[in-house]
Design an enzyme around this catalytic site. Sequence first.
Site, short mmCIF file in Angstrom:
data_model
loop_
_atom_site.label_atom_id
_atom_site.label_comp_id
_atom_site.label_asym_id
_atom_site.label_seq_id
_atom_site.Cartn_x
_atom_site.Cartn_y
_atom_site.Cartn_z
N ASP A 167 0.85 -1.19 0.00
CA ASP A 167 0.00 0.00 0.00
C ASP A 167 0.89 1.24 0.00
OD1 ASP A 167 -2.89 0.66 0.15
OD2 ASP A 167 -2.22 1.88 1.83
N ASN A 175 -2.21 12.68 -3.77
CA ASN A 175 -3.04 13.07 -4.91
C ASN A 175 -3.64 14.46 -4.70
OD1 ASN A 175 -2.81 11.07 -6.85
ND2 ASN A 175 -4.47 9.83 -6.02
N ASP A 184 -0.57 9.08 -10.65
CA ASP A 184 -0.45 7.95 -11.57
C ASP A 184 1.01 7.59 -11.83
OD1 ASP A 184 -3.18 7.75 -11.76
OD2 ASP A 184 -3.33 8.74 -13.71
N ASP A 210 -4.30 2.35 -4.90
CA ASP A 210 -2.87 2.32 -4.61
C ASP A 210 -2.47 1.01 -3.95
OD1 ASP A 210 -4.36 2.95 -2.32
OD2 ASP A 210 -2.62 3.83 -1.34
#
Length: 289
Positions: A167, A175, A184, A210
């Site tokens: 993770d 983000n 990304d 993620d």
Amino acid sequence: MRFYAFMQRVGWPRSYVGKTMAICFVGTHVPLIALVGWLIWSGHLGNDWGIVLVVLVATLIGTAGTLLGLAGMLMPILKARKALDSYTRDRVPPDLPTVYEDAAGQLMKSVQSTLMQLDRTIDTLESLSVTDPLTGLYNRRWIDDVGERTVAIARRQGRAFSMLVIDVDRFKSFNDNHGHALGDQVLILVADAIRESTRDGGQGVRQGGDEFCVLLSDCDREGAEAVAKRIRLATELGVEDFLRVEKVTLSIGVATLRASDQTLHDLRRRADEQLLHAKRTGRNRLSIG
């Protein structure tokens, strides 16, 4: 097609080759039948048995040669049908000759090229259906289809098997601060780190968002720990070298197959528990169970 349709209504012989052979057999015996009929009609049958015998022998020899030659000429059709059946039933790639230019050769060439093109298309579609478009890793569908079989094989053969669940720490905040485009890029770098760290064996999967996991065949606890450390380090260096943003870290849960694990779900549950432990104890670490 009318004659072909008529022959399909003929009860015997039932096969295409048998019907074709029967037509040739009857055709080659027409001269003999005509001769015998004429001799009977003219009343000379008793005096011309020698002629009848010669014609009979010649007819039998000619019939045998005709049927053998016809069987050879029908072989391309039979091989093309067998290739289609084998591909349809077992997806066996065809191996038909493609060097002949007559109609039968063109048939084999067409079947060969069509099936090979179909096989490539199926491979492409299957690959797309189990591949994550952003990272190029396998997706959840792949692990659902293949992962269970892989664990079953490892259990049956008594081989080591490990799973990593990965993770990206505080990815939502990343983000929010930097935008989804840069987020990304982080996911792509994590995927690259997984690929680079599992070159000797292992399959990386993006589960969604993620979250990633890695299946490691023939890999014990120590080997899985080494792979996890390489993935963490490669990700940190990749982000530092290519994105030049604040440090991005990973939390990783590691589980190794036990005798009590019956399915992939059992192994995954323990790996998830270790991931949760890693996050609860400060993130940016791996936890092994």
